[in-house]
Design a protein around this motif. Structure first.
Motif, PDB file in Angstrom:
ATOM      1  N   ILE A 245       0.817  -1.290   0.032  1.00  0.00           N
ATOM      2  CA  ILE A 245      -0.017  -0.013   0.071  1.00  0.00           C
ATOM      3  C   ILE A 245       0.817   1.318   0.150  1.00  0.00           C
ATOM      4  O   ILE A 245       0.540   2.410  -1.058  1.00  0.00           O
ATOM      5  N   PRO A 246       1.861   1.462   0.794  1.00  0.00           N
ATOM      6  CA  PRO A 246       2.732   2.561   0.874  1.00  0.00           C
ATOM      7  C   PRO A 246       3.279   2.825  -0.811  1.00  0.00           C
ATOM      8  O   PRO A 246       3.661   3.937  -1.019  1.00  0.00           O
ATOM      9  N   ALA A 247       3.852   1.686  -1.336  1.00  0.00           N
ATOM     10  CA  ALA A 247       4.393   1.812  -2.634  1.00  0.00           C
ATOM     11  C   ALA A 247       3.369   2.207  -3.663  1.00  0.00           C
ATOM     12  O   ALA A 247       3.792   2.907  -4.646  1.00  0.00           O
ATOM     13  N   MET A 248       2.070   1.801  -3.281  1.00  0.00           N
ATOM     14  CA  MET A 248       1.032   2.273  -4.339  1.00  0.00           C
ATOM     15  C   MET A 248       1.049   3.801  -4.533  1.00  0.00           C
ATOM     16  O   MET A 248       0.755   4.290  -5.615  1.00  0.00           O
ATOM     17  N   PHE A 249       1.219   4.571  -3.440  1.00  0.00           N
ATOM     18  CA  PHE A 249       1.183   6.115  -3.367  1.00  0.00           C
ATOM     19  C   PHE A 249       2.543   6.728  -3.306  1.00  0.00           C
ATOM     20  O   PHE A 249       2.796   7.882  -3.199  1.00  0.00           O
ATOM     21  N   LEU A 250       3.623   5.923  -3.733  1.00  0.00           N
ATOM     22  CA  LEU A 250       5.217   6.629  -3.552  1.00  0.00           C
ATOM     23  C   LEU A 250       5.591   6.519  -5.008  1.00  0.00           C
ATOM     24  O   LEU A 250       5.636   5.570  -5.758  1.00  0.00           O
ATOM     25  N   TYR A 262      -4.728  -4.137  -8.935  1.00  0.00           N
ATOM     26  CA  TYR A 262      -4.799  -4.851  -7.677  1.00  0.00           C
ATOM     27  C   TYR A 262      -5.541  -4.345  -6.971  1.00  0.00           C
ATOM     28  O   TYR A 262      -6.562  -4.825  -5.990  1.00  0.00           O
ATOM     29  N   MET A 263      -5.566  -2.761  -6.458  1.00  0.00           N
ATOM     30  CA  MET A 263      -6.308  -2.287  -5.596  1.00  0.00           C
ATOM     31  C   MET A 263      -7.788  -2.392  -5.731  1.00  0.00           C
ATOM     32  O   MET A 263      -8.689  -2.593  -4.891  1.00  0.00           O
ATOM     33  N   GLY A 264      -8.109  -2.150  -6.956  1.00  0.00           N
ATOM     34  CA  GLY A 264      -9.391  -2.429  -7.247  1.00  0.00           C
ATOM     35  C   GLY A 264      -9.875  -3.842  -7.098  1.00  0.00           C
ATOM     36  O   GLY A 264     -11.079  -4.076  -6.246  1.00  0.00           O
ATOM     37  N   TYR A 265      -9.123  -4.841  -7.388  1.00  0.00           N
ATOM     38  CA  TYR A 265      -9.489  -6.147  -7.173  1.00  0.00           C
ATOM     39  C   TYR A 265      -9.449  -6.699  -5.716  1.00  0.00           C
ATOM     40  O   TYR A 265     -10.727  -7.232  -5.094  1.00  0.00           O
ATOM     41  N   PRO A 280     -20.272   1.659  -2.912  1.00  0.00           N
ATOM     42  CA  PRO A 280     -18.823   1.576  -3.884  1.00  0.00           C
ATOM     43  C   PRO A 280     -18.546   3.219  -3.741  1.00  0.00           C
ATOM     44  O   PRO A 280     -17.006   3.519  -3.958  1.00  0.00           O
ATOM     45  N   SER A 281     -19.150   4.078  -3.670  1.00  0.00           N
ATOM     46  CA  SER A 281     -18.736   5.583  -4.043  1.00  0.00           C
ATOM     47  C   SER A 281     -17.992   6.083  -2.881  1.00  0.00           C
ATOM     48  O   SER A 281     -17.561   7.112  -2.918  1.00  0.00           O
ATOM     49  N   GLU A 282     -18.170   5.220  -1.827  1.00  0.00           N
ATOM     50  CA  GLU A 282     -17.302   5.457  -0.424  1.00  0.00           C
ATOM     51  C   GLU A 282     -15.823   5.211  -1.025  1.00  0.00           C
ATOM     52  O   GLU A 282     -15.036   5.930  -0.275  1.00  0.00           O
ATOM     53  N   VAL A 283     -15.369   4.458  -1.843  1.00  0.00           N
ATOM     54  CA  VAL A 283     -14.057   4.068  -1.907  1.00  0.00           C
ATOM     55  C   VAL A 283     -13.796   4.441  -3.187  1.00  0.00           C
ATOM     56  O   VAL A 283     -12.538   4.523  -3.768  1.00  0.00           O
ATOM     57  N   PHE A 284     -14.717   4.379  -4.324  1.00  0.00           N
ATOM     58  CA  PHE A 284     -14.177   4.564  -5.810  1.00  0.00           C
ATOM     59  C   PHE A 284     -14.626   5.687  -6.344  1.00  0.00           C
ATOM     60  O   PHE A 284     -15.907   6.122  -6.158  1.00  0.00           O
ATOM     61  N   ARG A 285     -13.924   6.550  -6.971  1.00  0.00           N
ATOM     62  CA  ARG A 285     -14.329   7.659  -7.507  1.00  0.00           C
ATOM     63  C   ARG A 285     -15.317   7.417  -8.823  1.00  0.00           C
ATOM     64  O   ARG A 285     -15.617   6.421  -9.434  1.00  0.00           O
ATOM     65  N   ALA A 286     -16.346   8.435  -9.023  1.00  0.00           N
ATOM     66  CA  ALA A 286     -17.106   8.634 -10.130  1.00  0.00           C
ATOM     67  C   ALA A 286     -16.219   8.420 -11.546  1.00  0.00           C
ATOM     68  O   ALA A 286     -15.225   9.487 -11.186  1.00  0.00           O
ATOM     69  N   ALA A 314      -4.752   6.609  -7.317  1.00  0.00           N
ATOM     70  CA  ALA A 314      -5.353   8.051  -6.838  1.00  0.00           C
ATOM     71  C   ALA A 314      -6.360   8.451  -7.925  1.00  0.00           C
ATOM     72  O   ALA A 314      -7.134   9.162  -7.298  1.00  0.00           O
ATOM     73  N   GLU A 315      -6.428   8.026  -9.173  1.00  0.00           N
ATOM     74  CA  GLU A 315      -7.627   8.494 -10.050  1.00  0.00           C
ATOM     75  C   GLU A 315      -9.002   7.496  -9.699  1.00  0.00           C
ATOM     76  O   GLU A 315      -9.900   7.747 -10.111  1.00  0.00           O
ATOM     77  N   LEU A 316      -8.618   6.238  -9.373  1.00  0.00           N
ATOM     78  CA  LEU A 316      -9.472   5.190  -8.982  1.00  0.00           C
ATOM     79  C   LEU A 316     -10.270   5.465  -7.561  1.00  0.00           C
ATOM     80  O   LEU A 316     -11.335   5.298  -7.506  1.00  0.00           O
ATOM     81  N   LEU A 317      -9.484   5.697  -6.403  1.00  0.00           N
ATOM     82  CA  LEU A 317      -9.888   5.694  -5.260  1.00  0.00           C
ATOM     83  C   LEU A 317     -10.432   7.249  -4.797  1.00  0.00           C
ATOM     84  O   LEU A 317      -9.580   8.054  -5.167  1.00  0.00           O
ATOM     85  N   THR A 318     -11.103   7.202  -3.775  1.00  0.00           N
ATOM     86  CA  THR A 318     -11.482   8.284  -3.002  1.00  0.00           C
ATOM     87  C   THR A 318     -10.313   8.614  -2.271  1.00  0.00           C
ATOM     88  O   THR A 318      -9.778   7.958  -1.838  1.00  0.00           O
ATOM     89  N   PRO A 319     -10.238  10.223  -1.896  1.00  0.00           N
ATOM     90  CA  PRO A 319      -9.174  10.589  -1.022  1.00  0.00           C
ATOM     91  C   PRO A 319      -9.537   9.938   0.426  1.00  0.00           C
ATOM     92  O   PRO A 319      -8.672   9.736   0.909  1.00  0.00           O
ATOM     93  N   GLN A 320     -10.924   9.781   0.688  1.00  0.00           N
ATOM     94  CA  GLN A 320     -11.133   9.314   1.962  1.00  0.00           C
ATOM     95  C   GLN A 320     -10.658   7.878   2.136  1.00  0.00           C
ATOM     96  O   GLN A 320     -10.128   7.542   3.161  1.00  0.00           O
TER      97      GLN A 320
END
Length: 410
Positions: A245-250, A262-265, A280-286, A314-320
């Motif tokens: 997870i840290p490497a996903m945003f580094l 992977y994170m979607g799956y 799904p809107s809690e974790v995935f962006r529109a 970052a484009e797939l997941l909500t900031p929250q």
């Protein structure tokens, strides 16, 4: 949470996979009523057998050379069988699963077993029991051609297994794997072969963590017959919380597009088991929140899934949700803790870890963390860096080394 450019099990530049032709009719077990009457209905019961192909020694050489694996160990032709067997789901309810067994030609009455766990597959038809050409079946054929019985579970929800795949759930990976070993013993006996109970366990990526989980379960007595003899996992995501997870945003960490896949799956799968979100809107962006769950239903190829996803998490997941991933609590923390434990034990058998520093799918920190955890439990396990290569390059380099090391454990 690791394996390949979405769509190819070993990220090898091969032609699009084609379904293997059946060489004979499915051989079915007795009916459920008959099985119940004889008391045979149990985990690991062999339900059906479908021959998937015989390869001569020269044909095995050609198949494994296309990956490419070193062909020097190839000594035998092989025959492959897709089997379906009884197992249990994540809730302990009866279900079925499938897998591939490859047996070497020749008159060897007793065989050592090498059991191989595949990496990430989202499409049920992409596993080794269903298709050749993507590297997984070739790895299994490679082990069998060296004189071993080679056993490769599909896990739940892939191959002929019903339902969806509980991706990265190490508990069901282990139960499906152990039940696959039980069923393979029955198959081998039908061919006049006895399987040695000391199983040599390996696996790539997701299969690396699954191999560790299975080895631990067997050492703890999960089966009265099967015992681990040695473990050699390759490039596993052993520490999703603190390495992946840290490497996903580094920047310079994981490959962003693959991290999104992977994170979607992982999120969709873990929500089915741990209820990470209500909507799904809690974790995935529109607009991804409206269709991402449906992409991971086992019926979509990795290529078709990747075509619908953005180029980064970052484009797939909500900031929250990103904040939750980096600082997990509650059900999310429980999901991570349940599965990030496959190196937290003391193996009583030889173990060797294989990984590559250039891997941007299962980042090298996973292997470092795994070795550190094993050492904390008193096991001094070597880590083999296979060199400056990517994720799939790591398994291409490692598999011949694993086979050589296993041969020296006999």
């Amino acid at each position: 949470m690791t394996t390949h450019t979405p769509g190819r099990a070993l990220r090898i530049g091969l032609a699009a996979v084609a379904c293997a032709a059946f060489l004979g009719a499915v051989v079915t077990a007795p009916s459920a009523a008959a099985a119940s009457a004889t008391g045979a209905s149990a985990r690991g019961e062999l339900l059906s057998v479908t021959p998937v192909g015989h390869l001569s020694r020269s044909e095995v050489v050609a198949a494994v050379a296309s990956i490419p694996f070193d062909t020097a160990p190839v000594r035998h032709g092989v025959t492959g069988y897709r089997i379906t067997y009884r197992t249990v789901d994540a809730a302990g309810r009866p279900t079925t699963a499938s897998g591939l067994v490859e047996l070497p030609d020749g008159g060897l009455p007793e065989l050592r077993v090498i059991s191989y766990g595949h990496g990430t597959q989202a499409y049920r038809g992409g596993v080794a029991s269903m298709v050749a050409g993507n590297g997984d079946r070739e790895a299994v054929e490679y082990f069998a051609s060296a004189g071993y019985a080679a056993v490769a579970p599909d896990y739940l929800g892939l191959g002929t297994g019903p339902g969806t795949h509980p991706y990265m759930d190490t508990a069901t990976e282990a139960t499906a794997w152990i039940d696959m070993l039980r069923a393979s013993r029955t198959l081998a006996s039908r061919h006049g072969r006895r399987l040695d109970p000391g199983v040599l366990l390996t696996g790539f990526s997701q299969g690396g963590t699954a191999a560790m989980a299975t080895g631990r379960a067997l050492q703890n007595g999960a089966d009265p017959y099967w015992k681990p003899a040695a473990l050699a996992p390759v490039s596993g995501p052993y520490d999703v919380r603190r390495a992946e997870i840290p490497a996903m945003f580094l920047t310079g960490g994981m490959d962003p597009a693959e991290a999104a896949f992977y994170m979607g799956y992982w999120t969709v799968s873990m929500n089915r088991l741990h209820h990470l979100y209500d909507s799904p809107s809690e974790v995935f962006r529109a607009p991804y929140d409206t269709f991402v769950e449906g992409l991971y239903d086992g019926e979509h190829t990795e290529e078709s899934i990747a075509a619908e996803l953005p180029d980064s998490p970052a484009e797939l997941l909500t900031p929250q949700y990103v904040r939750r991933l980096l600082h997990p609590t509650g059900a999310l923390l429980a999901a991570l803790r349940d599965n990030d434990t496959t190196c937290q034990w003391h193996p009583d058998v030889p173990v060797r870890l294989y990984a590559a520093e250039g891997d941007r799918d299962a980042v090298f920190a996973n292997a470092l963390h795994c070795r550190r955890q094993l050492r904390a439990h008193g096991a001094d396990v070597p880590l083999v860096d296979v060199g400056d290569t990517d994720h799939v390059g790591s398994v291409i380099r490692a598999i011949p080394q694993v086979l050589d090391w296993f041969a020296r454990q006999d």
